[in-house]
Design an enzyme around this catalytic site. Sequence first.
Site, PDB file in Angstrom:
ATOM      1  N   CYS A   1      34.682  50.418  40.360  1.00 22.03           N
ATOM      2  CA  CYS A   1      34.018  48.902  40.059  1.00 22.03           C
ATOM      3  C   CYS A   1      33.576  49.073  38.271  1.00 22.03           C
ATOM      4  CB  CYS A   1      33.291  48.590  40.488  1.00 22.03           C
ATOM      5  SG  CYS A   1      32.042  47.364  40.783  1.00 22.03           S
TER       6      CYS A   1
ATOM      7  N   SER B   1      47.595  48.534  43.016  1.00 23.04           N
ATOM      8  CA  SER B   1      47.231  47.486  43.438  1.00 23.04           C
ATOM      9  C   SER B   1      46.818  46.323  41.885  1.00 23.04           C
ATOM     10  CB  SER B   1      45.119  47.413  43.622  1.00 23.04           C
ATOM     11  OG  SER B   1      44.113  46.239  44.004  1.00 23.04           O
TER      12      SER B   1
END
Length: 329
Positions: A108, A213
Amino acid sequence: MRNFYKNVSFGSCSVVGNLFLAPAAGWSDAAFRLICSEQGAGFLYTALVSAEAIVRKSQKTDVLLLRGAPKTTPYAIQLFGAEPETLAAAVAAIAPYRPDAVDLNAGCPAPKVTKTGAGSALMKSPQKIAAAVKAMRRASIQHLGGVPITVKMRSGWDEANLNFVECAKAAEDAGASLICLHPRTRAQGYSGKSRWDYIAALKQELTIPIAGSGDLETPEDAKRMFLQTGCDCVMFARGAFGNPFIFRVTKEYLQTGAYTEPSQKERVHAALKHLDLLCAIYGEKTACLEMRKIFCAYIKGADGAAELRRKIVCATSATGYRQILAPFC
């Protein structure tokens, strides 16, 4: 024709299919996970949740991310934190939710997360990632029957510090069972292009499964990622927002080379089911407010989408949504 759709195993998890729902803040709650499960997602991640909040038994955290997690499809709870002891305590605390894996967020880029030393700030120290994984693994063995620990990470803090291979090896050596790489740096945030060649490089270095991803918007994207990187599974994030059908159509495309897009009617029906699930979790008032953003994603690009958005932002009840959408059902 080569079929890239296959089952995948990591640790004690055996997953039907290799199309995963990524942990996505503001999206991967129990309602959306259930919708994606029904559309063919093989494995589901919650959005990131604070290990500190879990240890402190935050009611908001419980409602937002954990309650009602579907058990028809295996799922992982993603934790963020900087201290191994807190992460271990959080793993013990989530035992009643019976996750099939626990994920460490090392990716993150949000300042409110990284300023605490968590998220992609962990990429500054492979040793910290290793310590966190070891602590979480011990807690998993003691409290969760040894469910696997996975790690989702970025390619590095910035372009001058591309240490994803070192960090991933540290995690693997510490007991991680799967690594997901989002090949952007923390400095990039969500801008620019993700470097799929980094996923290919990581696949050559590790023995545990690798999930890819980043920039996965279509079935064709998923096939290209499998082809170009050799990854074991792919994680859809933004490509699934308002489009849980991405799992069904990608499976179809990987198996047959063709797929059928969902109709507008199918999209509206899924959106209304999503609303009903949100109402059951949050209550009608909160659900209807939250659904404004979500519904706009469901109808993006559809005929009359602008007019529908104008009406939906005024809806304050589930009945109001249904009255507005009746012509499309």
